[in-house]
Design an enzyme around this catalytic site. Structure first.
Site, PDB file in Angstrom:
ATOM      1  N   ASN A 155       0.802  -1.920   0.001  1.00 33.81           N
ATOM      2  CA  ASN A 155       0.261  -0.158   0.357  1.00 33.81           C
ATOM      3  C   ASN A 155       1.019   1.395   0.180  1.00 33.81           C
ATOM      4  O   ASN A 155       0.358   2.572  -0.522  1.00 33.81           O
ATOM      5  CB  ASN A 155      -1.074   0.170   1.343  1.00 33.81           C
ATOM      6  CG  ASN A 155      -0.445   0.273   2.292  1.00 33.81           C
ATOM      7  OD1 ASN A 155       1.146  -1.153   2.881  1.00 33.81           O
ATOM      8  ND2 ASN A 155      -1.309   0.255   3.778  1.00 33.81           N
ATOM      9  N   GLU A 253       4.280  -4.579  12.326  1.00 35.60           N
ATOM     10  CA  GLU A 253       3.265  -3.590  12.173  1.00 35.60           C
ATOM     11  C   GLU A 253       2.092  -4.079  11.341  1.00 35.60           C
ATOM     12  O   GLU A 253       2.363  -4.209   9.431  1.00 35.60           O
ATOM     13  CB  GLU A 253       3.999  -2.414  11.134  1.00 35.60           C
ATOM     14  CG  GLU A 253       4.920  -1.709  12.007  1.00 35.60           C
ATOM     15  CD  GLU A 253       4.404  -0.442  12.459  1.00 35.60           C
ATOM     16  OE1 GLU A 253       3.137  -0.030  13.329  1.00 35.60           O
ATOM     17  OE2 GLU A 253       6.190  -0.676  13.508  1.00 35.60           O
ATOM     18  N   CYS A 287      -3.743   1.058   6.614  1.00 38.45           N
ATOM     19  CA  CYS A 287      -3.304   0.668   8.059  1.00 38.45           C
ATOM     20  C   CYS A 287      -4.201   1.247   8.983  1.00 38.45           C
ATOM     21  O   CYS A 287      -5.464   0.922  10.421  1.00 38.45           O
ATOM     22  CB  CYS A 287      -2.327  -0.148   8.663  1.00 38.45           C
ATOM     23  SG  CYS A 287      -1.047   1.252   8.229  1.00 38.45           S
ATOM     24  N   GLU A 465       7.910   2.122  14.624  1.00 39.40           N
ATOM     25  CA  GLU A 465       9.323   2.267  13.946  1.00 39.40           C
ATOM     26  C   GLU A 465       9.103   4.127  13.841  1.00 39.40           C
ATOM     27  O   GLU A 465       7.964   4.539  14.888  1.00 39.40           O
ATOM     28  CB  GLU A 465       8.156   2.096  12.203  1.00 39.40           C
ATOM     29  CG  GLU A 465       8.705   0.130  12.091  1.00 39.40           C
ATOM     30  CD  GLU A 465       8.020  -0.093  10.755  1.00 39.40           C
ATOM     31  OE1 GLU A 465       7.358   0.452  10.081  1.00 39.40           O
ATOM     32  OE2 GLU A 465       9.585  -0.620  10.546  1.00 39.40           O
TER      33      GLU A 465
HETATM   34  P1  NAD Z   1       0.629  -9.286   3.375  1.00 37.13           P
HETATM   35  O1  NAD Z   1       0.842  -9.715   4.919  1.00 37.13           O
HETATM   36  O2  NAD Z   1      -0.141  -9.815   2.533  1.00 37.13           O
HETATM   37  O3  NAD Z   1       2.174  -8.925   2.912  1.00 37.13           O
HETATM   38  C1  NAD Z   1       3.065  -8.300   3.241  1.00 37.13           C
HETATM   39  C2  NAD Z   1       4.212  -8.632   2.982  1.00 37.13           C
HETATM   40  O4  NAD Z   1       5.173  -9.747   3.383  1.00 37.13           O
HETATM   41  C3  NAD Z   1       4.728  -9.041   1.313  1.00 37.13           C
HETATM   42  O5  NAD Z   1       5.645  -8.470   1.175  1.00 37.13           O
HETATM   43  C4  NAD Z   1       4.774 -10.394   1.499  1.00 37.13           C
HETATM   44  O6  NAD Z   1       5.164 -11.031  -0.084  1.00 37.13           O
HETATM   45  C5  NAD Z   1       5.745 -10.687   2.415  1.00 37.13           C
HETATM   46  N1  NAD Z   1       4.810 -12.756   2.351  1.00 37.13           N
HETATM   47  C6  NAD Z   1       3.832 -13.367   2.831  1.00 37.13           C
HETATM   48  N2  NAD Z   1       4.435 -14.443   3.067  1.00 37.13           N
HETATM   49  C7  NAD Z   1       5.500 -14.379   3.515  1.00 37.13           C
HETATM   50  C8  NAD Z   1       5.860 -15.830   4.569  1.00 37.13           C
HETATM   51  N3  NAD Z   1       5.596 -16.209   4.616  1.00 37.13           N
HETATM   52  N4  NAD Z   1       7.107 -15.383   4.599  1.00 37.13           N
HETATM   53  C9  NAD Z   1       7.829 -14.066   4.087  1.00 37.13           C
HETATM   54  N5  NAD Z   1       6.679 -13.102   3.469  1.00 37.13           N
HETATM   55  C10 NAD Z   1       5.739 -13.386   3.487  1.00 37.13           C
HETATM   56  O7  NAD Z   1      -0.043  -8.445   3.733  1.00 37.13           O
HETATM   57  P2  NAD Z   1      -0.642  -6.903   2.310  1.00 37.13           P
HETATM   58  O8  NAD Z   1      -1.022  -7.248   2.540  1.00 37.13           O
HETATM   59  O9  NAD Z   1       0.734  -6.912   1.512  1.00 37.13           O
HETATM   60  O10 NAD Z   1      -0.181  -5.422   3.176  1.00 37.13           O
HETATM   61  C11 NAD Z   1      -2.091  -5.092   3.923  1.00 37.13           C
HETATM   62  C12 NAD Z   1      -1.378  -5.605   4.945  1.00 37.13           C
HETATM   63  O11 NAD Z   1      -0.932  -4.493   5.609  1.00 37.13           O
HETATM   64  C13 NAD Z   1      -3.152  -4.986   6.096  1.00 37.13           C
HETATM   65  O12 NAD Z   1      -3.160  -5.426   7.163  1.00 37.13           O
HETATM   66  C14 NAD Z   1      -2.300  -3.754   6.524  1.00 37.13           C
HETATM   67  O13 NAD Z   1      -2.790  -3.492   7.726  1.00 37.13           O
HETATM   68  C15 NAD Z   1      -0.834  -4.044   6.627  1.00 37.13           C
HETATM   69  N6  NAD Z   1      -0.281  -2.471   6.734  1.00 37.13           N
HETATM   70  C16 NAD Z   1       0.414  -2.254   8.503  1.00 37.13           C
HETATM   71  C17 NAD Z   1       0.876  -1.242   8.795  1.00 37.13           C
HETATM   72  C18 NAD Z   1       0.845  -0.401   9.830  1.00 37.13           C
HETATM   73  O14 NAD Z   1       1.954   0.225   9.888  1.00 37.13           O
HETATM   74  N7  NAD Z   1       0.708  -1.100  10.830  1.00 37.13           N
HETATM   75  C19 NAD Z   1       0.945  -0.840   7.386  1.00 37.13           C
HETATM   76  C20 NAD Z   1       1.319  -0.623   6.069  1.00 37.13           C
HETATM   77  C21 NAD Z   1       0.342  -2.495   6.145  1.00 37.13           C
END
Ligand code: NAD
Length: 498
Positions: A155, A253, A287, A465
């Site tokens: 995002n 996060e 998020c 962070e």
């Molecule tokens: P996701 O968890 O599907 O993927 C995030 C990352 O993790 C991607 O790079 C993905 O390839 C990687 N990943 C997935 N499985 C993995 C594994 N087994 N080993 C290593 N890496 C792996 O999340 P998304 O759909 O990309 O992002 C959306 C989510 O992120 C939402 O839940 C959102 O709330 C959260 N988010 C949180 C913040 C924050 O600051 N708290 C900021 C932005 C997004």
């Protein structure tokens, strides 16, 4: 800079193809059209990247950089990003379909993150401890945690990467980063910026590709000291379990289900206007989006009517569409999930007040657009109030008292962010201090600065962070006890029958 080879991995200072030669096509979400092909790493490539980061951490060259030198390096990175801001903004909006104006704002934020950590890097991470004992020097020396595996979402691709990379470089860590497989461009471009700025070989490494394969070793490899992850709750839990095997430090996060509380005594015009920005900015793919609108009963009808009316006016469009106010969802699959989320919400009793459908305009048919959606008559027992949708969906709940507003605001497994709207400053502070979320805005929504900590309570994450705590995540603390006048301890006798 031309950023010619960004489709390749970046390992040990070199652009390299993946060991399988496999490619992944990146799709522009506003048009559904391919915009690039990137190398798809597998576990072997990631193992090599980890080895390079380990070697660069252990060989002493990067470790010999002073804090001042690391600070100057971070400033140079910020300078180059300023110079190439438009190239980065274009690439970011190509991958994510965010409007170009938003991508430019993101770049400004990213530059300010590097500038902030540039000022933090030279600060001495050392302190003397007053032990109360004569002849002893006791010092706490803070050192880089080591090799950091960074995993980021789609995002805010470069923004999330910068929140990790800037403090990691400021403290002297080395790293391997894996951006989301959907949005790799700008993180890959950043590797060229780091090289130009003078980051030594092997300090920064990039693998691209699917989470489970390219990302797999990042949470399991014994040479990784810390995993810093931003993404979904399910993935975060899995990474934390993986990391437990070798007791890595974990920074998470995760998601949010963020309450936006409007009291009847607030400036309603401002509160309603910001309620829309809170949840529909970037089509809710934020998020900290204010997805849960909590409204005091006496103004519920007025607020719900106006929010629904305004939501229906929001103009959707592509990255360069000057009339557009928000953009597309990241993928067809994500839009499918949003559609199911809304159907399920209506089935459990939510009342649809706006949106709830794809747009009908012909020019939006190829992209993954979905209308801003307002669901009224919701309560905390409903899944639509408890589960993160990560899309343009606002749920509305009603409260009668301050205590109830706080209880509802805290009735979630998440704890990332929230807001309170009232013209009573004492009430605002009272409520803000009782909400268990990492960021609370009073009469505002969304702003943050690099100097202030960001992160979640409860299942929104572990650690922080940005800010001082964001730097401390990347530090180990060593206690050096120096006895200045060594003497026998005389604990054990040195002959029998003493
Ligand atoms: P996701 O968890 O599907 O993927 C995030 C990352 O993790 C991607 O790079 C993905 O390839 C990687 N990943 C997935 N499985 C993995 C594994 N087994 N080993 C290593 N890496 C792996 O999340 P998304 O759909 O990309 O992002 C959306 C989510 O992120 C939402 O839940 C959102 O709330 C959260 N988010 C949180 C913040 C924050 O600051 N708290 C900021 C932005 C997004």
């Amino acid at each position: 800079m031309t950023y010619e080879n960004v489709s390749l991995l970046f390992i040990d200072g070199k652009r390299v193809p993946s060991s399988t030669g496999e490619l992944r096509t990146i799709i522009h979400p506003a048009s559904g059209k391919p915009v690039g092909e990137f190398q798809e790493a597998n576990a072997n490539d990631t193992d090599q990247a980890i080895s390079a980061a380990r070697k660069a951490f252990d060989n002493g060259h990067w470790a010999s950089f002073s804090g001042e030198q690391r600070g100057k390096l971070l400033d140079r990175i910020a300078d180059i990003l300023e110079r190439d801001k438009e190239l980065f903004a274009e690439a970011e909006s190509r991958d994510t379909a965010k409007r170009i104006i938003e991508a430019r704002y993101d770049l400004d934020d990213i530059i300010s993150v590097f500038r902030y950590f540039a000022t933090e890097a030279p600060k001495a991470h050392e302190r003397e401890v007053e032990t109360g004992r004569a002849g002893v020097r006791s010092t706490i020396v803070s050192e880089p945690v080591g090799v950091v595996a960074m995993i980021t979402p789609w995002n805010y691709p470069l923004l999330q990467a910068s929140w990790k990379i800037a403090p990691a470089l400021a403290t002297g860590c080395t790293f391997v980063i894996k951006p989301s497989e959907l949005t790799p461009s700008t993180t890959s471009m950043l590797m060229d910026v780091l090289t130009e700025a003078g980051v030594p070989t092997g300090v920064a490494n990039l693998v691209m590709g699917a989470g489970a394969t390219a990302g797999g070793p990042l949470s399991t490899h014994a040479d990784v000291d810390m995993v810093s992850f931003t993404g979904g709750l399910v993935t975060g839990k899995r990474l934390m379990a993986n990391a437990a095997e070798t007791v890595k430090r974990v920074a998470l996060e995760l998601g949010g289900k963020n309450p936006n509380i409007i009291f009847a005594d607030s400036d309603l015009d401002a509160a309603i206007d910001n309620a829309l920005t809170a949840v529909f900015l970037h089509s809710g793919q934020v998020c900290s989006a204010g997805t849960r609108l909590l409204v005091e009963r006496s103004v519920h009808r007025q607020v719900a009517d106006e929010v629904a009316r305004r939501a229906d006016l929001i103009v959707l469009g592509g990255s360069h569409d000057e009339n557009a106010e928000t953009g597309a969802l990241i993928s067809a699959g994500h839009r499918d999930k949003i559609e199911q989320f809304v159907s399920a919400a209506i089935a459990e009793g939510a009342v649809l007040r706006a949106g709830g459908a794809r747009p009908t305009e012909p020019h939006l048919q190829d992209g993954y657009f979905y209308r801003p959606t307002v669901l009224d008559n919701c309560n905390t027992k409903m899944k639509c109030v408890q589960d993160e949708s990560f899309g343009p969906i606002m749920t509305i709940e009603v409260f009668d008292t301050e205590e109830q507003a706080i209880a509802l605001g805290n009735d979630t497994i998440f704890g990332l962010a929230g807001a309170v709207w009232t013209q009573d400053p004492e009430k605002a502070q009272r409520v803000a201090r009782q909400l268990r979320h990492g960021t609370i805005w009073i009469n505002d929504f969304h702003p943050y600065v690099a100097q202030a900590e960001w992160g979640g309570y409860k299942q929104s994450g572990i650690g922080r962070e940005l800010g001082q705590a964001g730097l401390a995540e990347y530090l180990e603390h060593k206690h050096i006890w120096q006895n200045l006048s060594p003497a026998r301890s005389d604990w054990f006798a040195d002959s029998k029958g003493n």
